[in-house]
Design an enzyme around this catalytic site. Structure first.
Site, PDB file in Angstrom:
ATOM      1  N   ASN A 299      50.653  25.764 -46.621  1.00 12.65           N
ATOM      2  CA  ASN A 299      49.589  26.612 -47.154  1.00 12.65           C
ATOM      3  C   ASN A 299      49.277  26.309 -48.618  1.00 12.65           C
ATOM      4  O   ASN A 299      48.115  26.285 -49.026  1.00 12.65           O
ATOM      5  CB  ASN A 299      49.971  28.090 -46.995  1.00 12.65           C
ATOM      6  CG  ASN A 299      49.982  28.522 -45.545  1.00 12.65           C
ATOM      7  OD1 ASN A 299      49.283  27.944 -44.717  1.00 12.65           O
ATOM      8  ND2 ASN A 299      50.771  29.530 -45.218  1.00 12.65           N
ATOM      9  N   VAL A 300      50.324  26.065 -49.409  1.00 16.46           N
ATOM     10  CA  VAL A 300      50.097  25.775 -50.831  1.00 16.46           C
ATOM     11  C   VAL A 300      49.441  24.406 -51.002  1.00 16.46           C
ATOM     12  O   VAL A 300      48.508  24.244 -51.792  1.00 16.46           O
ATOM     13  CB  VAL A 300      51.410  25.849 -51.630  1.00 16.46           C
ATOM     14  CG1 VAL A 300      51.161  25.493 -53.102  1.00 16.46           C
ATOM     15  CG2 VAL A 300      52.031  27.234 -51.527  1.00 16.46           C
TER      16      VAL A 300
ATOM     17  N   ARG B 239      56.972  15.989 -43.502  1.00 13.06           N
ATOM     18  CA  ARG B 239      58.008  15.563 -42.554  1.00 13.06           C
ATOM     19  C   ARG B 239      57.419  14.732 -41.417  1.00 13.06           C
ATOM     20  O   ARG B 239      58.130  13.982 -40.754  1.00 13.06           O
ATOM     21  CB  ARG B 239      58.728  16.785 -41.979  1.00 13.06           C
ATOM     22  CG  ARG B 239      59.558  17.551 -42.994  1.00 13.06           C
ATOM     23  CD  ARG B 239      60.357  18.645 -42.294  1.00 13.06           C
ATOM     24  NE  ARG B 239      61.111  19.452 -43.246  1.00 13.06           N
ATOM     25  CZ  ARG B 239      60.675  20.568 -43.785  1.00 13.06           C
ATOM     26  NH1 ARG B 239      59.460  21.012 -43.479  1.00 13.06           N
ATOM     27  NH2 ARG B 239      61.417  21.257 -44.625  1.00 13.06           N
ATOM     28  N   ARG B 240      56.124  14.863 -41.192  1.00  6.59           N
ATOM     29  CA  ARG B 240      55.464  14.152 -40.091  1.00  6.59           C
ATOM     30  C   ARG B 240      55.111  12.717 -40.447  1.00  6.59           C
ATOM     31  O   ARG B 240      54.772  11.933 -39.569  1.00  6.59           O
ATOM     32  CB  ARG B 240      54.205  14.909 -39.669  1.00  6.59           C
ATOM     33  CG  ARG B 240      54.473  16.275 -39.043  1.00  6.59           C
ATOM     34  CD  ARG B 240      53.183  17.056 -38.889  1.00  6.59           C
ATOM     35  NE  ARG B 240      52.166  16.289 -38.173  1.00  6.59           N
ATOM     36  CZ  ARG B 240      50.865  16.572 -38.209  1.00  6.59           C
ATOM     37  NH1 ARG B 240      50.432  17.584 -38.955  1.00  6.59           N
ATOM     38  NH2 ARG B 240      50.010  15.846 -37.521  1.00  6.59           N
TER      39      ARG B 240
ATOM     40  N   SER C 105      56.438  21.144 -51.852  1.00  8.30           N
ATOM     41  CA  SER C 105      57.320  21.185 -50.680  1.00  8.30           C
ATOM     42  C   SER C 105      58.199  22.428 -50.730  1.00  8.30           C
ATOM     43  O   SER C 105      58.287  23.118 -51.749  1.00  8.30           O
ATOM     44  CB  SER C 105      58.187  19.922 -50.627  1.00  8.30           C
ATOM     45  OG  SER C 105      59.082  19.880 -51.725  1.00  8.30           O
TER      46      SER C 105
ATOM     47  N   THR D 295      55.677  23.219 -57.746  1.00 11.95           N
ATOM     48  CA  THR D 295      55.803  24.645 -57.446  1.00 11.95           C
ATOM     49  C   THR D 295      57.156  24.922 -56.790  1.00 11.95           C
ATOM     50  O   THR D 295      57.417  26.040 -56.371  1.00 11.95           O
ATOM     51  CB  THR D 295      54.676  25.120 -56.501  1.00 11.95           C
ATOM     52  OG1 THR D 295      54.796  24.443 -55.239  1.00 11.95           O
ATOM     53  CG2 THR D 295      53.298  24.832 -57.090  1.00 11.95           C
TER      54      THR D 295
ATOM     55  N   VAL E 132      57.081  30.132 -61.274  1.00  8.86           N
ATOM     56  CA  VAL E 132      57.346  31.507 -61.708  1.00  8.86           C
ATOM     57  C   VAL E 132      56.028  32.249 -61.880  1.00  8.86           C
ATOM     58  O   VAL E 132      55.187  31.847 -62.681  1.00  8.86           O
ATOM     59  CB  VAL E 132      58.129  31.555 -63.034  1.00  8.86           C
ATOM     60  CG1 VAL E 132      58.423  33.001 -63.428  1.00  8.86           C
ATOM     61  CG2 VAL E 132      59.427  30.762 -62.938  1.00  8.86           C
TER      62      VAL E 132
ATOM     63  N   LYS F  46      64.056  32.213 -60.496  1.00 10.93           N
ATOM     64  CA  LYS F  46      62.958  32.253 -61.470  1.00 10.93           C
ATOM     65  C   LYS F  46      63.456  32.563 -62.879  1.00 10.93           C
ATOM     66  O   LYS F  46      63.015  31.934 -63.849  1.00 10.93           O
ATOM     67  CB  LYS F  46      61.920  33.288 -61.021  1.00 10.93           C
ATOM     68  CG  LYS F  46      61.185  32.873 -59.750  1.00 10.93           C
ATOM     69  CD  LYS F  46      60.350  34.013 -59.183  1.00 10.93           C
ATOM     70  CE  LYS F  46      59.638  33.581 -57.910  1.00 10.93           C
ATOM     71  NZ  LYS F  46      58.941  34.701 -57.242  1.00 10.93           N
TER      72      LYS F  46
END
EC number: 1.1.1.3
Length: 304
Positions: free
Chosen positions: A10-11, A38-39, A73, A100, A129, A200
């Protein structure tokens, strides 16, 4: 300038979308040279992931030869891999990093940044964070001030649950509602037990105060059904030069964190000059993706 996008959940998808939509002048020469999951490895920039090659992120790094790695990831808190080794390889080759992914920084912040400084490599990590709320990047515009302590509400899932519990909802029902709304994972352990907030505050303590700590040094407690019913409780993350911890605490009405409710996050930074409070959304794929995009723009402006 060529990016290697590591991760396409999603990110990752939100980052790609923002990159195409927010075409500020700094981004005119930026392209996604490839995406790796991973694919496999996709050697092009398109919305639907279709691998062109088999292989892992190291093969993708070698094949694409990026100028910047964007790591969105999932976190591996056991050892930070494969991201930790990827960062070291990238730094040795002079490749800048935007991430991230909290795990490598929570486990080896000073090791990574010491190596990066020695090679003149920049690392953007706003998305680790408070996502797109500029907690990390706020500190970058406080030159000359010394951070004495930091405290905050750094986990939106637990803050949402505690907000409902403060209204009389049981812990179990509040957790179910958080999961129903997508604020909590099916397995919410890392949020509920305080680990996510601990990761964080570890990053913040190293970056803002200059501590030399890892997640393994942080004492943390989570939330549960046994918290006091007659007081407003918040899961507080705290750091100064001597200690770093996370625990649920009662909070008074005159505390600046008192009205930080729902999935909102907040961070209070106390310096030798002033005290600053920043609050905003601390989760969500678009917010995290914006954190990464803001780092990319700052990197292009030579502001990281």
């Amino acid at each position: 300038m060529k990016l290697l996008l590591f991760g396409y959940g999603n990110v990752g998808k939100a980052f790609r979308k923002l990159l195409h939509e927010k075409r500020s002048p700094e981004l005119n020469d930026v392209i996604i040279g490839g995406i790796v999951t991973r694919r496999g490895i996709m050697l092009q920039d398109k919305e639907d992931f279709t691998p062109d090659l088999e292989g892992d992120v190291f093969k993708a790094f070698e094949k694409i030869k990026p100028d910047i790695i964007v790591d969105v990831s999932s976190a591996n808190y056991n050892n930070g891999e494969p991201s930790l080794s990827l960062y070291k390889e990238a730094i040795k080759d002079g490749v800048n990093i935007i991430t991230t992914n909290k795990a490598p920084l929570a486990l080896a912040f000073n090791e990574i940044f010491s190596l990066a400084r020695s090679k003149g490599v920049k690392i953007g990590f706003q998305g680790t964070v408070m996502s797109g709320t500029p907690s990390i990047n706020l500190y970058r515009v406080l030159p000359g001030s010394r951070v004495i302590k930091i405290r905050g509400i750094l986990n939106g899932t637990t803050n949402f649950i505690l907000t409902l519990m403060n209204k009389g909802v049981s812990f179990e029902e509040a957790l179910k509602e958080a999961q129903r709304r997508g604020y909590a994972e099916e397995d919410p352990t890392l949020d509920i037990n305080g680990f996510d907030a601990a990761a964080k505050i570890t990053i913040l303590a190293n970056f803002m105060i200059g501590n030399s700590v890892t997640i393994k040094d942080v004492k943390f407690e989570g939330i549960n059904r046994d918290l006091p019913k007659n007081e407003k409780i918040k899961l507080i993350a705290y750091a100064d030069e001597k200690e770093v911890w996370v625990k649920p605490l009662p909070i008074s009405q005159d505390d600046p964190l008192y009205n930080v409710d729902g999935v909102e996050n907040a961070l209070e930074i106390t310096t030798d000059i002033q005290s600053i409070l920043i609050r905003g959304p601390g989760a969500g794929p678009v917010n995290a993706a914006y954190g990464a995009l803001s780092d990319l723009i700052l990197l292009k402006r030579d502001c990281l």
